[in-house]
Design a protein around this motif. Structure first.
Motif, PDB file in Angstrom:
ATOM      1  N   GLY A 166      16.591   5.541  22.603  1.00 28.97           N
ATOM      2  CA  GLY A 166      16.018   4.633  23.592  1.00 28.97           C
ATOM      3  C   GLY A 166      15.438   3.361  23.011  1.00 28.97           C
ATOM      4  N   ALA A 168      15.309  -0.342  21.360  1.00 34.68           N
ATOM      5  CA  ALA A 168      16.168  -1.487  21.667  1.00 34.68           C
ATOM      6  C   ALA A 168      15.597  -2.762  21.070  1.00 34.68           C
ATOM      7  CB  ALA A 168      16.314  -1.652  23.178  1.00 34.68           C
ATOM      8  N   LYS A 173      20.573  -1.593  22.940  1.00 35.17           N
ATOM      9  CA  LYS A 173      19.970  -0.346  22.468  1.00 35.17           C
ATOM     10  C   LYS A 173      20.460   0.012  21.077  1.00 35.17           C
ATOM     11  CE  LYS A 173      18.805   2.142  26.712  1.00 35.17           C
ATOM     12  NZ  LYS A 173      19.119   3.273  27.607  1.00 35.17           N
TER      13      LYS A 173
END
Length: 372
Positions: A166, A168, A173
């Motif tokens: 998750g 980024a 990402k």
């Protein structure tokens, strides 16, 4: 004692959904590469914004399979960092390749682009074939610069995303930049199973088929190996449980960030240095909250005395461990930032299940140490 992770709380927080997933697998009577794995692969691909996910047995297997799909093998060298889990190095070796160590950036602890450039240009007679960029502690490496270097020098790029589910930066990402990406679902990860597991991710449909071929004996059809593969399969039970945890991943990462912000406030103006967040980072997911302290061992002892568990990831860089000492090449300029970090870093509890009182207990202990 406040631990660095609490699996009982993870289970208790979503007990009904986990129990339903468990029963669904038992009722199906199918335990290897079935509907749950296929569903998780689709759902994780959607989470990544599109692409192809292939579930495998572990994060180490994921790195190996990613490299093998790119043709990395005996006689090749792969540039990576020494400030990482030994799993990164073991995966390179299992391909038959040799790691070459680059240094880290002193603030982010991720692959230093200048060191990468130096290493890539230093071995003219044995040109490196690939780079494994480790997104460490929940923050993406400097992918803009790393991509510039790999593309300029014709190097393949694998992202080690074991600690970056998750995460980024401004371009996308973690896991969506390179030729392939490897994820671990070891229980302590931001997206953790209740056992081992991993996945390989790519935007390339053909490469995803190579992942599937390699993970199961080189089969395209059952019992017929068209290439030399391995046995590395994400099992149905872990896939079912991961599907539950994936739904909460963004919320869990947000909770980690909230706890990190509380720690940042507590450390402001002290001699303990909080994690540095790169200006390019859009989302640091705080797999670890890693502080730097000249009196690290004293801080660790103080926190332990105040019922706060800590961890050191990683106390000995890979290139200095007995199995690897003087075995592989390093940046000609050495690895000074890697070696310095090993004596200063300390991870504080940052998992989403931490209660408010426990966060306050940690911050109070940190302030007490700084005042001493």
């Amino acid at each position: 004692m406040i631990p660095t992770a609490d699996f009982k709380r993870i289970y208790a927080g979503n007990k009904e959904a986990f129990d339903l997933a468990f029963r669904r697998v038992l009722d199906s009577g199918w335990f290897i590469l079935g509907q749950e794995v296929e569903a998780f692969e689709r759902e994780f691909s959607a989470y990544m914004g599109g692409g192809h996910t292939v579930g495998v047995g572990s994060g180490t297997d994921a790195i190996e399979i990613a490299l093998r799909s790119l043709g990395v093998g005996p006689g090749d060298s792969v540039i990576t960092v020494s400030h990482t889990a030994v799993a990164t190095i073991a995966a390179i070796e299992r391909c038959g390749a040799e790691p070459v160590f680059a240094d880290i950036e002193p603030a982010s602890y991720t692959l230093c682009p200048e060191s990468l450039e130096r290493v890539a240009g230093a071995f003219v007679s044995k040109k490196p074939k690939a780079v494994v960029a480790v997104h460490l502690y929940g923050q993406p490496a400097n992918m803009e610069r790393i991509l510039e270097i790999t593309q300029k020098r014709g190097l393949l790029l694998v992202e080690d995303c074991a600690q970056a589910h998750g995460a980024a930066d401004r371009s996308g990402k973690a896991g969506t930049f390179g030729d392939a990406a490897a994820f671990s679902f070891y229980p302590t990860k931001n997206l953790g199973a209740f056992g081992d597991g991993g996945a390989v991710f790519t935007r390339d449909a053909h490469r995803a088929e190579l992942f599937r071929e390699i993970r199961q004996y080189g089969w395209i059809e059952r019992y017929v190996s068209v290439s030399r593969g391995v046995n590395s399969r994400l099992d149905e039970l872990q896939a079912a449980l991961l599907r539950v945890r994936l739904r909460d991943l963004d919320a869990d990462n947000q909770r980690r960030a909230e706890i990190a912000a509380r720690y940042d406030d507590a450390l402001r103006g002290t001699s303990i240095i909080p994690p540095a967040v790169s200006p390019a980072t859009l989302r640091h997911v705080y797999h670890q909250y890693v502080v730097s302290c000249a009196r690290r061992d004293a801080l660790k002892a103080h926190l332990n005395a105040n019922e706060v568990a800590t961890a050191i990831l990683y106390p000995v860089p890979v290139h200095l461990q007995p199995a690897y000492l003087h075995r592989y090449a390093c940046d000609p300029a050495g690895l000074p930032h890697t070696e310095a970090a090993a004596g200063r870093i300390l991870s504080l509890p940052v998992y989403p299940e931490l209660r408010e009182g426990e966060v306050a207990q940690v911050t109070a202990a940190l302030k007490c140490f700084s005042a001493s």
